[in-house]
Motif scaffolding. Structure first.
Motif, mmCIF file in Angstrom:
data_model
loop_
_atom_site.group_PDB
_atom_site.id
_atom_site.type_symbol
_atom_site.label_atom_id
_atom_site.label_comp_id
_atom_site.label_asym_id
_atom_site.label_seq_id
_atom_site.Cartn_x
_atom_site.Cartn_y
_atom_site.Cartn_z
ATOM 1 N N UNK A 24 5.515 -0.731 4.805
ATOM 2 C CA UNK A 24 5.661 -2.184 4.903
ATOM 3 C C UNK A 24 4.987 -2.695 6.168
ATOM 4 N N UNK A 25 5.369 -2.130 7.311
ATOM 5 C CA UNK A 25 4.825 -2.598 8.588
ATOM 6 C C UNK A 25 3.323 -2.335 8.660
ATOM 7 N N UNK A 26 2.888 -1.173 8.198
ATOM 8 C CA UNK A 26 1.466 -0.865 8.198
ATOM 9 C C UNK A 26 0.666 -1.767 7.280
ATOM 10 N N UNK A 27 1.345 -2.350 6.288
ATOM 11 C CA UNK A 27 0.664 -3.235 5.351
ATOM 12 C C UNK A 27 0.099 -4.476 5.998
ATOM 13 N N UNK A 28 0.683 -4.917 7.097
ATOM 14 C CA UNK A 28 0.182 -6.117 7.779
ATOM 15 C C UNK A 28 -1.255 -5.906 8.233
ATOM 16 N N UNK A 29 -1.506 -4.738 8.822
ATOM 17 C CA UNK A 29 -2.867 -4.422 9.252
ATOM 18 C C UNK A 29 -3.755 -4.053 8.064
ATOM 19 N N UNK A 30 -3.198 -3.307 7.117
ATOM 20 C CA UNK A 30 -3.995 -2.825 5.976
ATOM 21 C C UNK A 30 -4.620 -3.976 5.198
ATOM 22 N N UNK A 31 -3.864 -5.040 5.024
ATOM 23 C CA UNK A 31 -4.382 -6.188 4.282
ATOM 24 C C UNK A 31 -5.616 -6.776 4.958
ATOM 25 N N UNK B 25 -7.163 -15.585 1.521
ATOM 26 C CA UNK B 25 -5.995 -16.384 1.874
ATOM 27 C C UNK B 25 -4.710 -15.648 1.496
ATOM 28 N N UNK B 26 -4.680 -15.048 0.323
ATOM 29 C CA UNK B 26 -3.498 -14.296 -0.111
ATOM 30 C C UNK B 26 -3.265 -13.084 0.789
ATOM 31 N N UNK B 27 -4.335 -12.372 1.145
ATOM 32 C CA UNK B 27 -4.212 -11.231 2.050
ATOM 33 C C UNK B 27 -3.641 -11.663 3.398
ATOM 34 N N UNK B 28 -4.145 -12.785 3.911
ATOM 35 C CA UNK B 28 -3.676 -13.290 5.206
ATOM 36 C C UNK B 28 -2.217 -13.709 5.138
ATOM 37 N N UNK B 29 -1.854 -14.411 4.079
ATOM 38 C CA UNK B 29 -0.455 -14.849 3.927
ATOM 39 C C UNK B 29 0.494 -13.656 3.805
ATOM 40 N N UNK B 30 0.074 -12.645 3.046
ATOM 41 C CA UNK B 30 0.907 -11.467 2.894
ATOM 42 C C UNK B 30 1.075 -10.716 4.195
ATOM 43 N N UNK C 37 -2.735 -9.913 -4.573
ATOM 44 C CA UNK C 37 -3.416 -9.664 -3.310
ATOM 45 C C UNK C 37 -2.475 -9.769 -2.112
ATOM 46 N N UNK C 38 -1.462 -10.593 -2.203
ATOM 47 C CA UNK C 38 -0.558 -10.781 -1.067
ATOM 48 C C UNK C 38 0.341 -9.573 -0.828
ATOM 49 N N UNK C 39 0.561 -8.763 -1.864
ATOM 50 C CA UNK C 39 1.429 -7.583 -1.729
ATOM 51 C C UNK C 39 0.675 -6.301 -2.083
ATOM 52 N N UNK D 276 9.321 -8.966 -4.585
ATOM 53 C CA UNK D 276 9.874 -9.203 -5.919
ATOM 54 C C UNK D 276 9.515 -10.598 -6.419
ATOM 55 N N UNK D 277 9.610 -11.569 -5.548
ATOM 56 C CA UNK D 277 9.262 -12.945 -5.929
ATOM 57 C C UNK D 277 7.782 -13.072 -6.249
ATOM 58 N N UNK D 278 6.945 -12.420 -5.469
ATOM 59 C CA UNK D 278 5.504 -12.468 -5.720
ATOM 60 C C UNK D 278 5.161 -11.814 -7.056
#
Length: 272
Positions: free
Chosen positions: A157-164, A189-194, A78-80, A41-43
């Motif tokens: 959500x959890x799968x998103x860590x790898x997907x990014x 950088x945004x992908x990694x941070x997300x 990109x982060x989300x 939401x913040x992003x």
């Protein structure tokens, strides 16, 4: 607001299939997923604000200002991105590339960030981009609203860590995403941070039983961050064309290692 998020995510967690790991119960994922919803939401609030400034520059015909804002404006998206992609119509409208359209850059369906990017960087002009800017602003605002009403699926959500990271390794490392502007490193950088945000939120659920895995992932994140830091330029990053083939190979190898580590995350939490 936070309590409402907790309740909605709790329902999604209870209903989600596959939450059957011995050491992780459905309720264990409620808090991290609720915290992630707040992060998203913040992003998206930041994305709306940044896109407003960016599109106003485009509509004012201020090509140089719009160029300078392009990389940073996209970072929140990109982060989300895995969550944004839950709404495929908006993702296609906001973030599709020329390759996704039959007539490439000339296709009337090619709109969004990359259409504006093409105008700014390939044509050095904002001519004809005012309606595209208006549509982008409307889509970004709509995305924020839709996601605010959404209970996030824990497995997504959890799968998103790898997907990014997998997307960076599979397609983005070639430079095809931001081919006109060369702002790919901002996206990386945004992908990694997300990705790291997701991992940090679920870390406590894994660390007690698999500290070695957590340490390995931390090392992989640090390696990717250190690699990206080599290309910092002021508040942003070097043009992607400045990286040599060897630079890209090293970056790809580091991203691949991280993606492989994170690909086991869902299984560790019983979310497959």
């Amino acid at each position: 607001m936070k309590q409402r998020l907790l309740r909605s995510v709790a329902l999604a967690a209870v209903l989600a299939p596959g939450l059957a790991m011995a050491n992780v119960s459905p309720l264990d994922v409620v808090q991290p997923v609720a915290e992630y919803k707040i992060y998203v939401s913040e992003k998206l609030q930041q994305l709306v604000a940044d896109t407003k400034t960016f599109t106003e520059a485009v509509k004012a015909g201020d090509t140089e200002k719009a160029k300078s804002l392009f990389g940073s404006t996209r970072m929140s998206y990109e982060s989300v991105e895995p969550i944004a992609e839950l709404f495929s119509d908006l993702d296609a409208s906001i973030d599709s590339r020329a390759d996704d359209h039959e007539q490439a850059e000339k296709d009337p369906g090619f709109i969004g960030f990359h259409k504006i990017e093409h105008g700014l960087f390939a044509e050095n002009s904002t001519k004809g981009l005012e309606p595209v800017a208006d549509k982008l602003m409307a889509d970004v605002t709509d995305l924020e609203k839709r996601i605010s009403d959404l209970a996030l699926p824990p497995e997504k959500v959890v799968g998103g860590a790898a997907a990014l990271m997998e997307e960076v390794a599979a397609t983005k490392i070639s430079g095809e995403e931001d081919r006109y502007s060369g702002t790919d490193l901002w996206d990386f950088k945004a992908n990694t941070d997300g990705s790291k945000k997701i991992f940090d939120l679920v870390r406590p659920l894994i660390e007690k039983d698999d500290a070695a895995f957590v340490e390995k992932v931390d090392t992989s994140f640090n390696t990717v961050d250190t690699t990206l830091a080599k290309y910092k330029a002021g508040e942003g990053y070097e043009h992607y064309s400045k990286l040599t083939d060897e630079d890209r190979k090293v970056l790809a190898a580091n991203v691949n290692t991280l993606a492989e580590d994170l690909s086991t995350l869902r299984g560790k939490l019983g979310l497959n």
